[in-house]
Design a protein around this motif. Structure first.
Motif, PDB file in Angstrom:
ATOM      1  N   GLU A   1     -16.135 -59.247  -9.902  1.00 33.19           N
ATOM      2  CA  GLU A   1     -16.292 -59.329 -11.352  1.00 33.19           C
ATOM      3  C   GLU A   1     -14.999 -59.834 -11.988  1.00 33.19           C
ATOM      4  N   ASP A   2     -15.116 -60.423 -13.174  1.00 31.27           N
ATOM      5  CA  ASP A   2     -13.945 -60.949 -13.854  1.00 31.27           C
ATOM      6  C   ASP A   2     -13.161 -59.800 -14.481  1.00 31.27           C
ATOM      7  N   VAL A   3     -11.899 -60.074 -14.820  1.00 27.44           N
ATOM      8  CA  VAL A   3     -11.029 -59.086 -15.452  1.00 27.44           C
ATOM      9  C   VAL A   3     -10.861 -59.454 -16.915  1.00 27.44           C
ATOM     10  N   LYS A   4     -11.179 -58.523 -17.788  1.00 27.28           N
ATOM     11  CA  LYS A   4     -11.115 -58.778 -19.213  1.00 27.28           C
ATOM     12  C   LYS A   4      -9.666 -58.772 -19.697  1.00 27.28           C
ATOM     13  N   PRO A   5      -9.396 -59.481 -20.799  1.00 28.72           N
ATOM     14  CA  PRO A   5      -8.028 -59.522 -21.322  1.00 28.72           C
ATOM     15  C   PRO A   5      -7.634 -58.196 -21.960  1.00 28.72           C
ATOM     16  N   GLY A   6      -6.353 -58.104 -22.344  1.00 27.47           N
ATOM     17  CA  GLY A   6      -5.859 -56.904 -23.004  1.00 27.47           C
ATOM     18  C   GLY A   6      -6.432 -56.753 -24.407  1.00 27.47           C
ATOM     19  N   LYS A   7      -5.989 -55.705 -25.098  1.00 25.36           N
ATOM     20  CA  LYS A   7      -6.552 -55.382 -26.410  1.00 25.36           C
ATOM     21  C   LYS A   7      -5.465 -54.802 -27.307  1.00 25.36           C
ATOM     22  N   GLN A   8      -5.817 -54.629 -28.588  1.00 22.79           N
ATOM     23  CA  GLN A   8      -4.912 -53.984 -29.529  1.00 22.79           C
ATOM     24  C   GLN A   8      -5.024 -52.477 -29.347  1.00 22.79           C
ATOM     25  N   ALA A   9      -3.985 -51.890 -28.778  1.00 23.91           N
ATOM     26  CA  ALA A   9      -3.975 -50.450 -28.535  1.00 23.91           C
ATOM     27  C   ALA A   9      -2.536 -50.028 -28.283  1.00 23.91           C
ATOM     28  N   ALA A  10      -2.237 -48.766 -28.536  1.00 22.00           N
ATOM     29  CA  ALA A  10      -0.897 -48.229 -28.309  1.00 22.00           C
ATOM     30  C   ALA A  10      -0.955 -46.719 -28.445  1.00 22.00           C
ATOM     31  N   THR A  11       0.133 -46.065 -28.048  1.00 19.78           N
ATOM     32  CA  THR A  11       0.280 -44.623 -28.206  1.00 19.78           C
ATOM     33  C   THR A  11       1.475 -44.346 -29.106  1.00 19.78           C
ATOM     34  N   LEU A  12       1.272 -43.536 -30.133  1.00 21.30           N
ATOM     35  CA  LEU A  12       2.347 -43.143 -31.033  1.00 21.30           C
ATOM     36  C   LEU A  12       2.734 -41.704 -30.707  1.00 21.30           C
ATOM     37  N   THR A  13       3.995 -41.507 -30.299  1.00 20.64           N
ATOM     38  CA  THR A  13       4.502 -40.168 -30.004  1.00 20.64           C
ATOM     39  C   THR A  13       5.346 -39.696 -31.175  1.00 20.64           C
ATOM     40  N   LEU A  14       4.925 -38.602 -31.797  1.00 19.09           N
ATOM     41  CA  LEU A  14       5.600 -38.089 -32.986  1.00 19.09           C
ATOM     42  C   LEU A  14       6.804 -37.232 -32.602  1.00 19.09           C
ATOM     43  N   ALA A  15       7.591 -36.869 -33.607  1.00 18.12           N
ATOM     44  CA  ALA A  15       8.824 -36.118 -33.369  1.00 18.12           C
ATOM     45  C   ALA A  15       8.555 -34.760 -32.735  1.00 18.12           C
ATOM     46  N   ASP A  16       7.383 -34.170 -33.029  1.00 23.01           N
ATOM     47  CA  ASP A  16       7.060 -32.855 -32.465  1.00 23.01           C
ATOM     48  C   ASP A  16       6.382 -32.939 -31.103  1.00 23.01           C
ATOM     49  N   GLY A  17       6.302 -34.164 -30.552  1.00 26.87           N
ATOM     50  CA  GLY A  17       5.725 -34.344 -29.222  1.00 26.87           C
ATOM     51  C   GLY A  17       4.256 -34.690 -29.206  1.00 26.87           C
ATOM     52  N   ARG A  18       3.584 -34.597 -30.353  1.00 24.43           N
ATOM     53  CA  ARG A  18       2.171 -34.962 -30.397  1.00 24.43           C
ATOM     54  C   ARG A  18       1.982 -36.443 -30.104  1.00 24.43           C
ATOM     55  N   LYS A  19       0.916 -36.768 -29.397  1.00 26.98           N
ATOM     56  CA  LYS A  19       0.598 -38.154 -29.072  1.00 26.98           C
ATOM     57  C   LYS A  19      -0.690 -38.566 -29.771  1.00 26.98           C
TER      58      LYS A  19
END
Length: 293
Positions: free
Chosen positions: A17-35
């Motif tokens: 099967e083909d491999v799809k391209p990347g996407k708009q996504a990210a992880t934001l880690t806050l000062a208190d450690g929350r993701k």
């Protein structure tokens, strides 16, 4: 498959099967450690801490707004992308940052640090459009250098698996200051120049702006690029490993294609210069194998 000691050997399978391209996504880690996984977060206010409000609009853009005068200068956030992800953020001073795949930036939520400096810690690659403020220099720090600006547009490529850190100036002026050696002097760039920093030198070249900014503009653009350079970009965007059987081919690749293309369309570039490859899927993940010619 079984080895002579009767342990099972996982056999890699051809990836059909083909491999799809990347996407708009990210992880934001806050000062208190929350993701916060930004692709899953609903639009609107996603967090508020230390007097700073963080919102996400309908296009996925993250914006910081200082909501009162009690913002904490030592409260830091980290915006990070994995392989196959990219993202954009507007910082409290209205500077814009585009983050490439497998990259991260760490910054004070109020963008006040060390007095009146605006400081960003970068790993990987990012493009900056810095809001002008002559009283508060904007500094981008990597493991090997600092880039100091007042207001300008520039790109920094600082991936650890690449031999040089490349800083390209589009507009304004910047000073590139190496931090890995006191023997390498800082240099000032003018628009259209690129600084390449390695362990022993800082060299200035005329930049290939189209190729440098291709990722930000949703493209792959190569101009006499090495196979290694091309495969590093493909690996990060399609979240796929690359293995070389034998010597890495020394052919050069020129051309362009949308980053929204599936992987097999991008790999046509290798076929055009007679580089042999195969796609495999094993327990450790997807892999492109570059075979001897």
């Amino acid at each position: 498959l079984k080895r002579s000691d009767n342990t099972t050997v996982q056999q890699a399978q051809v990836l059909t099967e083909d491999v799809k391209p990347g996407k708009q996504a990210a992880t934001l880690t806050l000062a208190d450690g929350r993701k916060i996984f930004l692709s899953d977060a609903i639009n609107g206010k996603i967090a508020e801490e230390s007097g700073v409000q963080i919102t996400k609009d309908k296009n996925g853009l993250i914006t910081y707004e200082i909501s009162d005068d009690q913002s904490e200068p030592n409260s830091t956030n980290t915006l990070s992308t994995s392989r196959g992800e990219t993202y954009q953020v507007i910082l409290p001073d209205k500077s814009k940052v585009w983050l490439n795949a497998a990259s991260s930036i760490t910054y004070s939520t109020s963008l006040k640090e060390r007095g009146e400096e605006r400081r960003i810690l970068l790993s990987g690659e990012a493009y900056f459009e810095v809001a002008k403020d002559r009283t508060r220099p904007f500094i981008v720090k990597t493991n090997t250098q600092e880039v100091k600006v007042l207001g300008t547009h520039f790109n920094v490529n600082s991936y650890e698996n690449e031999s040089t850190v490349k800083t390209t100036l589009i507009e304004g002026s910047i000073i590139v200051k190496p931090t890995i050696s006191t023997n390498i002097k800082a240099k000032k760039l003018i628009p259209g120049q690129q600084a390449d920093l390695n362990k022993s030198s800082l060299l200035i070249y005329k930049a290939d702006i189209e190729s440098v900014l291709a990722w930000k503009n949703g493209l792959f653009t190569f101009n006499e690029a090495s196979v290694l350079e091309v495969m590093q970009q493909i690996s990060r965007w399609y979240d796929i490993d690359v293995e070389y059987k034998g010597v890495i081919p020394d052919e050069k690749i020129s051309g362009g294609i949308s980053r929204q293309s599936d992987l097999k369309a991008v790999l046509k570039m290798l076929e055009l210069i007679n580089i042999k490859y195969q796609l495999e899927n094993s327990a450790s993940g997807k892999k492109i194998i570059i075979n001897p010619q």
